[in-house]
Motif scaffolding. Structure first.
Motif, PDB file in Angstrom:
ATOM      1  N   LEU A 135       0.817  -1.214   0.000  1.00 42.57           N
ATOM      2  CA  LEU A 135       0.000   0.000   0.000  1.00 42.57           C
ATOM      3  C   LEU A 135       0.852   1.265   0.000  1.00 42.57           C
ATOM      4  O   LEU A 135       0.474   2.269  -0.576  1.00 42.57           O
ATOM      5  CB  LEU A 135      -0.933   0.007   1.213  1.00 42.57           C
ATOM      6  CG  LEU A 135      -2.029  -1.051   1.163  1.00 42.57           C
ATOM      7  CD1 LEU A 135      -2.760  -1.119   2.487  1.00 42.57           C
ATOM      8  CD2 LEU A 135      -3.002  -0.764   0.035  1.00 42.57           C
ATOM      9  N   ALA A 136       2.013   1.170   0.636  1.00 37.79           N
ATOM     10  CA  ALA A 136       2.876   2.351   0.723  1.00 37.79           C
ATOM     11  C   ALA A 136       3.373   2.772  -0.651  1.00 37.79           C
ATOM     12  O   ALA A 136       3.582   3.952  -0.904  1.00 37.79           O
ATOM     13  CB  ALA A 136       4.051   2.071   1.651  1.00 37.79           C
ATOM     14  N   VAL A 137       3.569   1.808  -1.518  1.00 36.73           N
ATOM     15  CA  VAL A 137       4.138   2.169  -2.816  1.00 36.73           C
ATOM     16  C   VAL A 137       3.068   2.280  -3.887  1.00 36.73           C
ATOM     17  O   VAL A 137       3.354   2.576  -5.026  1.00 36.73           O
ATOM     18  CB  VAL A 137       5.199   1.145  -3.277  1.00 36.73           C
ATOM     19  CG1 VAL A 137       6.398   1.202  -2.372  1.00 36.73           C
ATOM     20  CG2 VAL A 137       4.621  -0.241  -3.359  1.00 36.73           C
ATOM     21  N   GLU A 138       1.836   2.041  -3.491  1.00 40.21           N
ATOM     22  CA  GLU A 138       0.806   2.079  -4.514  1.00 40.21           C
ATOM     23  C   GLU A 138       0.719   3.458  -5.130  1.00 40.21           C
ATOM     24  O   GLU A 138       0.844   4.472  -4.467  1.00 40.21           O
ATOM     25  CB  GLU A 138      -0.551   1.677  -3.961  1.00 40.21           C
ATOM     26  CG  GLU A 138      -1.371   1.045  -5.049  1.00 40.21           C
ATOM     27  CD  GLU A 138      -2.813   0.845  -4.652  1.00 40.21           C
ATOM     28  OE1 GLU A 138      -3.523   0.240  -5.428  1.00 40.21           O
ATOM     29  OE2 GLU A 138      -3.198   1.315  -3.585  1.00 40.21           O
ATOM     30  N   ARG A 179      -8.231   2.666   0.736  1.00 38.75           N
ATOM     31  CA  ARG A 179      -7.960   2.366  -0.674  1.00 38.75           C
ATOM     32  C   ARG A 179      -9.142   1.622  -1.285  1.00 38.75           C
ATOM     33  O   ARG A 179      -9.631   1.959  -2.363  1.00 38.75           O
ATOM     34  CB  ARG A 179      -6.700   1.513  -0.773  1.00 38.75           C
ATOM     35  CG  ARG A 179      -6.473   0.914  -2.130  1.00 38.75           C
ATOM     36  CD  ARG A 179      -5.412  -0.178  -2.048  1.00 38.75           C
ATOM     37  NE  ARG A 179      -5.140  -0.737  -3.356  1.00 38.75           N
ATOM     38  CZ  ARG A 179      -5.843  -1.730  -3.890  1.00 38.75           C
ATOM     39  NH1 ARG A 179      -6.875  -2.235  -3.237  1.00 38.75           N
ATOM     40  NH2 ARG A 179      -5.535  -2.196  -5.088  1.00 38.75           N
ATOM     41  N   ASP A 180      -9.609   0.598  -0.587  1.00 44.44           N
ATOM     42  CA  ASP A 180     -10.698  -0.212  -1.124  1.00 44.44           C
ATOM     43  C   ASP A 180     -11.998   0.583  -1.221  1.00 44.44           C
ATOM     44  O   ASP A 180     -12.727   0.473  -2.202  1.00 44.44           O
ATOM     45  CB  ASP A 180     -10.916  -1.458  -0.258  1.00 44.44           C
ATOM     46  CG  ASP A 180      -9.773  -2.439  -0.405  1.00 44.44           C
ATOM     47  OD1 ASP A 180      -8.967  -2.249  -1.344  1.00 44.44           O
ATOM     48  OD2 ASP A 180      -9.661  -3.371   0.399  1.00 44.44           O
ATOM     49  N   LEU A 181     -12.248   1.387  -0.175  1.00 39.97           N
ATOM     50  CA  LEU A 181     -13.469   2.193  -0.197  1.00 39.97           C
ATOM     51  C   LEU A 181     -13.420   3.201  -1.337  1.00 39.97           C
ATOM     52  O   LEU A 181     -14.408   3.426  -2.032  1.00 39.97           O
ATOM     53  CB  LEU A 181     -13.621   2.946   1.127  1.00 39.97           C
ATOM     54  CG  LEU A 181     -14.056   2.119   2.326  1.00 39.97           C
ATOM     55  CD1 LEU A 181     -13.923   2.939   3.598  1.00 39.97           C
ATOM     56  CD2 LEU A 181     -15.488   1.650   2.151  1.00 39.97           C
ATOM     57  N   ALA A 182     -12.252   3.794  -1.522  1.00 38.92           N
ATOM     58  CA  ALA A 182     -12.101   4.797  -2.570  1.00 38.92           C
ATOM     59  C   ALA A 182     -12.363   4.157  -3.936  1.00 38.92           C
ATOM     60  O   ALA A 182     -13.038   4.718  -4.793  1.00 38.92           O
ATOM     61  CB  ALA A 182     -10.707   5.413  -2.516  1.00 38.92           C
ATOM     62  N   ARG A 183     -11.847   2.976  -4.097  1.00 39.31           N
ATOM     63  CA  ARG A 183     -12.051   2.282  -5.366  1.00 39.31           C
ATOM     64  C   ARG A 183     -13.522   1.998  -5.599  1.00 39.31           C
ATOM     65  O   ARG A 183     -14.046   2.191  -6.685  1.00 39.31           O
ATOM     66  CB  ARG A 183     -11.314   0.955  -5.348  1.00 39.31           C
ATOM     67  CG  ARG A 183      -9.843   1.142  -5.512  1.00 39.31           C
ATOM     68  CD  ARG A 183      -9.251  -0.100  -6.060  1.00 39.31           C
ATOM     69  NE  ARG A 183      -8.006   0.242  -6.692  1.00 39.31           N
ATOM     70  CZ  ARG A 183      -7.406  -0.503  -7.579  1.00 39.31           C
ATOM     71  NH1 ARG A 183      -7.953  -1.636  -7.954  1.00 39.31           N
ATOM     72  NH2 ARG A 183      -6.279  -0.142  -8.116  1.00 39.31           N
ATOM     73  N   ARG A 184     -14.145   1.499  -4.551  1.00 34.97           N
ATOM     74  CA  ARG A 184     -15.547   1.105  -4.677  1.00 34.97           C
ATOM     75  C   ARG A 184     -16.416   2.308  -4.990  1.00 34.97           C
ATOM     76  O   ARG A 184     -17.341   2.233  -5.770  1.00 34.97           O
ATOM     77  CB  ARG A 184     -15.995   0.477  -3.358  1.00 34.97           C
ATOM     78  CG  ARG A 184     -17.401  -0.041  -3.414  1.00 34.97           C
ATOM     79  CD  ARG A 184     -17.497  -1.377  -2.758  1.00 34.97           C
ATOM     80  NE  ARG A 184     -16.256  -2.111  -2.887  1.00 34.97           N
ATOM     81  CZ  ARG A 184     -15.738  -2.845  -1.927  1.00 34.97           C
ATOM     82  NH1 ARG A 184     -16.343  -2.911  -0.780  1.00 34.97           N
ATOM     83  NH2 ARG A 184     -14.630  -3.509  -2.128  1.00 34.97           N
ATOM     84  N   THR A 185     -16.116   3.435  -4.349  1.00 35.21           N
ATOM     85  CA  THR A 185     -16.980   4.597  -4.529  1.00 35.21           C
ATOM     86  C   THR A 185     -16.518   5.479  -5.679  1.00 35.21           C
ATOM     87  O   THR A 185     -17.180   6.441  -6.021  1.00 35.21           O
ATOM     88  CB  THR A 185     -16.994   5.450  -3.240  1.00 35.21           C
ATOM     89  OG1 THR A 185     -15.632   5.706  -2.860  1.00 35.21           O
ATOM     90  CG2 THR A 185     -17.681   4.739  -2.092  1.00 35.21           C
ATOM     91  N   GLY A 186     -15.380   5.139  -6.246  1.00 37.02           N
ATOM     92  CA  GLY A 186     -14.867   5.915  -7.362  1.00 37.02           C
ATOM     93  C   GLY A 186     -14.369   7.289  -6.944  1.00 37.02           C
ATOM     94  O   GLY A 186     -14.306   8.215  -7.747  1.00 37.02           O
ATOM     95  N   LYS A 187     -14.040   7.435  -5.660  1.00 40.23           N
ATOM     96  CA  LYS A 187     -13.548   8.728  -5.194  1.00 40.23           C
ATOM     97  C   LYS A 187     -12.029   8.709  -5.091  1.00 40.23           C
ATOM     98  O   LYS A 187     -11.429   7.644  -4.963  1.00 40.23           O
ATOM     99  CB  LYS A 187     -14.147   9.038  -3.815  1.00 40.23           C
ATOM    100  CG  LYS A 187     -15.661   9.186  -3.835  1.00 40.23           C
ATOM    101  CD  LYS A 187     -16.201   9.343  -2.432  1.00 40.23           C
ATOM    102  CE  LYS A 187     -17.729   9.426  -2.467  1.00 40.23           C
ATOM    103  NZ  LYS A 187     -18.319   9.494  -1.134  1.00 40.23           N
TER     104      LYS A 187
END
Lengths: 545, 127
Positions: free
Chosen positions: A26-29, A233-241
């Protein structure tokens, strides 16, 4: 070789490795996972593999080996392609799930579907049946679904203790035993001066022991915040934010009991921030710091803020408040309404925030450990939730109060001030004392006798003993017969049926052997915002006049 | 490095995993060895070797900061008589071969088997 004695070390160490793997990815994502990170990931996977093999956990070994191979491949290619990052994270998640299985003494779950979806099947140390018929989507869906269900962190149940600390415990115990004999001989000789001296000495020893025990119970906040990057990260992906997560102060050390209590609330607040706070892009910040004898944990976002009018409308709709009260409530109290059970201001219940604990649970979890929640919000600017946390969950500073024949304890962090009120300061309503003026504020008076349903006492006292505190988020003066000093107390939880008593959070034993209940004014009465449940309406006090 | 009669051989364990160190420690103590020290990475392993001068070193191949091979190279450069046994896992045959070329006396494979570990250790001490 009997491996069962290594199980504890295996669980805690494997957990650390798996968590570290997540952290590295996650740190390098966003950027590429470079050679150094791949090496570090490889080492972690390698360690997990070796340990799992030693313990005989074949699937975990196979999966760790698989990841190791994949990482070896990435190392040769000079980096991890972006599309592979998700696969890597899925694998790390699966490792964690296997660890949960092992911890719960369940059979390890099937890993074949995961192995089967990997494009680069490399030889594996263990033979695992591959089931290629399950679709990638089905597995992804399963993994994503499960990872959002927050798992209580079991690392909080075990602590590593340095041997020096244990040595110090042994020393202190020895000194306490010596001290006991000194007390005994002083008592036998009726040497009161020596008795006093030895008692003081013993007091210091116990204080030292308390300090040491507290040190052992401390764990960095990082044990909770460590999983937030992934969650966001996962929430952001799911919500497209587009959400940036900022964490500060995660090195702050807190009592294990406190950490346990706020684990779920923290996740819920962060989830809410992403889900309801942030509009399209923004920052969620989690900050922690120490303030006097408490720790503050703040979860803030720079999103849309809470629509106060909407909260009021909802609360009126649900009969949580009266319209008269609605117009007089200060803003910070209106914001507290979102913690009332059943009041959700979210326009739609989303997949993520619609489940798990609600704000009411966040608040009661906090209050259960003697903490409190402060909410601030500005429309269009964002919202912040401040969790005021006690530094220790087990030993607290109590104010003792008497009420009828009962002596009760109120945690000092609940007490704002102690006041003696003269009759001329009291405002009467229907012949009874209902409020008093403090500065410019009209503070309702609430009788502890009334709440406890103890008959009115003799009204001969010239003044009223008042504990200034908060009940259901509102400042009140709690009228007691008298205050009886303060003391450090070791709080013992109550078991059924005593744990059902409203507002009673625990008990402690006084020096004279008496057991007293510890009450929490915040939750002492029913829903404060219920119809007619306003303190002024219900808890009026016998006049002191 | 001769063993003084009646004294147990002293082993230095270098492995980043507490889990592995615990198992090895128990195996060696059970086999009549004395634990000279435990280190978590190659850097500390080399330093501890200098300070403790153990009779035997058990060194993991994969460690942070300094790998087992690098640590082995340094130890052997300073003390060609050093007795170092490498720990490896399946799939590390190439590394093991390299370690032996650099100066490792032998290797043991994870998961550790008590008899095998002690057998290798005793053989190395006699050799």
């Amino acid at each position: 070789m009997d491996m069962s004695k290594y199980r504890g070390i295996f669980l805690s160490e494997a957990k650390e490795h798996i968590r570290e793997m997540s952290r590295i990815v996650l740190a390098v994502e966003g950027g590429a996972i470079d050679g150094e990170s791949i090496n570090a990931l490889f080492r972690q996977a390698h360690s997990v593999k070796g340990m799992a093999a030693s313990m005989g956990y074949a699937r975990m070994e196979a999966l760790a080996h698989h990841l190791e191979n994949a990482l070896e491949g990435f190392r040769l290619r000079g980096g991890v392609p972006l599309q592979e990052v998700d696969r890597l994270l899925e694998g790390i998640d699966l490792l964690e799930q296997l660890l949960h299985d092992i911890e719960a003494e369940r059979p390890e779950r099937d890993i074949a579907p995961y192995l089967a979806t990997t494009s680069d099947p490399l030889p594996c140390a263990c033979s695992v049946a591959l089931v290629p018929s399950i679709s990638h989507e089905a597995i992804t869906a399963e993994i994503e679904g499960s990872e959002l269900r927050f798992r209580r962190d079991d690392t909080l149940r075990t602590v590593r203790v340095q041997t020096q600390v244990l040595d110090r415990f042994v020393d202190l115990t020895g000194e306490l035993i010596t001290s006991r004999y000194m007390l005994q001989s002083a008592a036998e000789a009726k040497d009161w001066e020596a008795l006093q001296r030895h008692l003081e000495h013993q007091g210091r020893l116990i204080g030292d022991l308390h300090h040491q025990v507290r040190q052992v119970r401390l764990m960095p906040l990082e044990s909770l915040t460590g999983r937030l990057p992934r969650l966001v990260r996962d929430l952001a992906r799911r919500t497209g934010k587009k959400v940036r997560l900022q964490i500060e102060g995660e090195e702050l050390e807190l009592d294990r009991g406190v950490l346990e209590a706020i684990a779920d609330p923290l996740v819920h607040l962060v989830r809410n921030a992403v889900d309801h706070g942030i509009v399209e892009h923004g920052t969620v910040s989690v900050r922690a710091w120490r303030e006097r004898d408490q720790a503050i944990l703040e979860v803030a976002d720079d999103g849309r803020g809470i629509d106060v009018d909407r909260v009021v409308r909802k609360a009126l709709e649900k009969n949580l408040i009266t319209s008269a009260l609605a117009s007089s409530l200060p803003r910070r109290e209106i914001l507290q309404l979102i913690c009332a059970p059943g009041l959700s201001t979210a326009g739609t219940i989303t997949e993520t925030s619609g489940r798990g604990v609600g704000m009411d649970v966040v608040k009661s979890a906090l209050e259960g450990i003697g903490g409190r929640l402060e909410i601030a919000s500005k429309e269009g600017k964002g919202t912040s939730f401040r969790l005021h946390l006690p530094l220790s969950a087990a030993i607290i500073h109590l104010l003792l109060v008497d009420c009828g024949e009962h002596r009760l304890g109120i945690p000092f962090n609940r007490v704002q001030r102690l006041l003696e009120i003269r009759p001329d300061q009291v405002r009467l309503r229907q012949g009874k004392a209902s409020s008093f003026v403090l500065g410019e504020e009209d503070v309702p008076l609430v009788s502890l006798r009334k709440i406890l349903r103890i008959g009115a006492g003799q009204s001969g006292a010239a003044t009223l003993s008042v504990v200034l505190t908060e009940m259901r988020g509102r400042r009140v003066g709690l009228v007691v017969d008298r205050t009886a000093g303060g003391r450090q107390a070791f709080v013992k939880g109550l078991s059924y049926p005593l744990d059902q008593l409203q507002g009673v959070t625990g008990s402690t034993i006084l020096g004279d052997g008496r057991i007293i209940f510890i009450i929490d004014p915040q939750s002492l009465t029913g829903t404060r915002f219920g119809r007619g449940a306003h303190p002024q309406d219900r808890e009026s006090c016998p006049s002191a006049a | 490095m001769k063993r003084i009669a009646g004294m147990a051989h002293r082993v230095l364990i270098v492995d980043d995993a507490l889990f592995m160190r615990s198992i090895l420690k128990d195996i060696f103590i059970g086999g009549g060895f004395e634990i000279a020290g435990e280190m978590q990475d190659g850097v500390d392993g080399v330093r501890a070797y200098r300070e403790l001068r153990p009779d035997l070193v058990i060194m993991d191949l994969v460690m942070p900061n300094k790998s087992g091979i690098e640590a082995l190279e340094e130890i052997c450069a300073e003390d060609p008589a050093a007795r170092v046994v490498m720990c490896s896992a399946l799939g590390q045959e190439e590394l093991v071969l390299k370690a032996v070329q650099v100066g490792a006396r032998d290797f043991i494979v994870k998961p550790f088997q008590q008899e095998r570990v002690l057998e290798v250790a005793r053989r190395v001490m006699e050799g």
